[in-house]
Enzyme design. Sequence first.
Site, PDB file in Angstrom:
ATOM      1  N   TYR A 204      12.163 -77.465   8.836  1.00 36.11           N
ATOM      2  CA  TYR A 204      13.086 -76.893   7.852  1.00 36.11           C
ATOM      3  C   TYR A 204      14.292 -77.813   7.612  1.00 36.11           C
ATOM      4  CZ  TYR A 204      16.268 -73.538   5.770  1.00 36.11           C
ATOM      5  OH  TYR A 204      17.142 -72.920   4.944  1.00 36.11           O
TER       6      TYR A 204
ATOM      7  N   ASP B 120      16.707 -64.962   8.672  1.00 34.40           N
ATOM      8  CA  ASP B 120      17.429 -65.861   9.578  1.00 34.40           C
ATOM      9  C   ASP B 120      18.559 -65.131  10.310  1.00 34.40           C
ATOM     10  OD1 ASP B 120      15.748 -67.758   8.594  1.00 34.40           O
ATOM     11  OD2 ASP B 120      17.281 -68.948   7.576  1.00 34.40           O
TER      12      ASP B 120
ATOM     13  N   GLU C 263      12.800 -64.483   5.842  1.00 34.69           N
ATOM     14  CA  GLU C 263      13.643 -65.004   4.763  1.00 34.69           C
ATOM     15  C   GLU C 263      12.849 -65.895   3.808  1.00 34.69           C
ATOM     16  OE1 GLU C 263      17.534 -65.831   5.921  1.00 34.69           O
ATOM     17  OE2 GLU C 263      17.794 -67.591   4.647  1.00 34.69           O
TER      18      GLU C 263
END
Length: 612
Positions: free
Chosen positions: A320, A110, A7
């Site tokens: 993240y 994801d 992604e």
Amino acid sequence: MKVIIAEKPSVAREIARVFGANTKKDGYLEGKGYTFTWAFGHLLQLAPPQEYGFYGWNIRNLPMLPQKFKLSVRKVKTKDGIVEDPAVRKQLDIIQRLFDEATEIIVATDAGREGELIFRYIYYYLKCKKPFKRLWISSQTDEAIKNGFRNLKPGTEYDTLFNSAHCRSQSDWLVGMNATQALSISCGNRSVLSLGRVQTPTLAMICARYLENKNFVPQQYYQVSIQLDKDGQVFKAISAKSYKTKEDAETILEKVEDIASGFPNGGHITSVEAKPRKEPPPLLHDLSSLQQEANKKMGFTAEQTLGILQNLYEGKLITYPRTGSRYIGDDVFAGIPELISKYKDHPEFGKQATFLTGHKLGKRSVNAAKVTDHHAILPTGEPAYQLSGDRQAMFNLVVGRMLESFHQECIKEITKITIESGSTFTASGTVISSAGWRSVFNEADEEKKDEENASLPKVKRDENLPVVDKVLLEKQTKPKALYNEATLLKALETAGKEIEDDELRYAMKDSGLGTPATRAAIIETLIKRDYIKREKKSLLPTDTGLAVYNIVKDQRIAQAELTGSWEKRLEEIRSGASVNEFQEEIRTYTRSITQDLLKSELKVAEPHQPIK
DNA sequence: GCAAGGTC
């Protein structure tokens, strides 16, 4: 050659590292017979109305119900207007070339609904026909990645997930585009009056709270406060009751047996209660909780926080940031002691990091089942040098919270003393007996009331103390506070918890309104539309915002329940229910809301922005 | 000129 598509670049890099592939190419990595490429989130979006022949904003086009949706490359705003994003176009060309050469495609976007959509839109846009397999992992440790590759699923197993994602996307388009044009046109087409499944309930929450606050009638009430002296230490006590009239309170005031009234020891202690209270450490941060914290402590907007975090993430200093989970799995937890030990020499946190390396860590934030696409936000352990003020402050929130989360409970002693002096008074105070996690930031408790004593002297039952002062307190009941960014983010997260319908409430239980990645943008959209404005820390509706609220407040589009009902149907689609049926319902709803809105008028004479 | 979703 096998192609793995992630992604975002960071995930592709992680996977490539595990494979031992490290040849860097333009837009991908290569090695060991694999290539590792990536998207940057959604590269493609549902095409805008004009691509179906709906030109201009015209009542004749409404409702716009494309038979088949098209995809178009993500756009970007430049000084020459809105154009195809060149970086996206370039990456799509790279992906196309890699797919053409591929013997097998492995999808590593994801593990969730939008991740599936990101890949499928690319796949269909490029008209790729090759079969693909799906990597489905919820953490990105080496072990999780290796395990995931040993358990690749056939791509077709996720067809229903794609269906639900595509339905979500189309439904938002149909309702949002049509409602926006219908309202804007019927109000004279002088400015964009946007509506949407997420932004409109958000606007409604802000307006409803503002009106409730504005129309609140404060009630006056009175209390009596006294001060007692125990061997030189003075503390406050307040009347157990409050009084509606000043006269009642004055009667109580006069009955106080203070020194001035001729009572040398007129405060009779009738009870002393001391209870310990354990306060568990806070959970690690997800994006939303960190945005709230940064807003409270530093006054950053949700958007500013997101920007700073993205910057730290790109500098590989934090993990993240757009995560919705406040937990980590056991695999990540295994690395925490080493991570903490890296902060032993930190000027602010060194002492607590050193303490923690010698103690058993708390595991409140460790729960693999509660880790979704991404785990909670952590520092990576990379050394951070010379960060700018904002970035340093944000980084410290992340490091500090990590130390707090694995720290020990804070133990407080809550003391309540009851005093008779003409009537009944109580004194309360909280003393921290073991700071535990609170020693990390060492900040005072946020919600300390005026009457709370910072510390209370040791007193015993049946003691008589001098009352050295007494005073009448005039107070007013207070309305619920206006929303600020922190409280609004919290409210968006928990939106839907109050829904009466059990099924709808259940369908929304993990989501709320919007997603961690989009909530900052929702607030900014409402500001850009001139629906709300920032005033000091509060978010207030404008006249336009209130006028729009008045038009739609009783419609489904202004309610969180709309998201609940969609989520319920989307989950059914994911487990195999009919797509057509839901799509037909959405089309019917689109026709009806468009009709309703076309009848509306904006009942406010506010200056409009000219059309661009 | 519009939605909501993702990311750099």
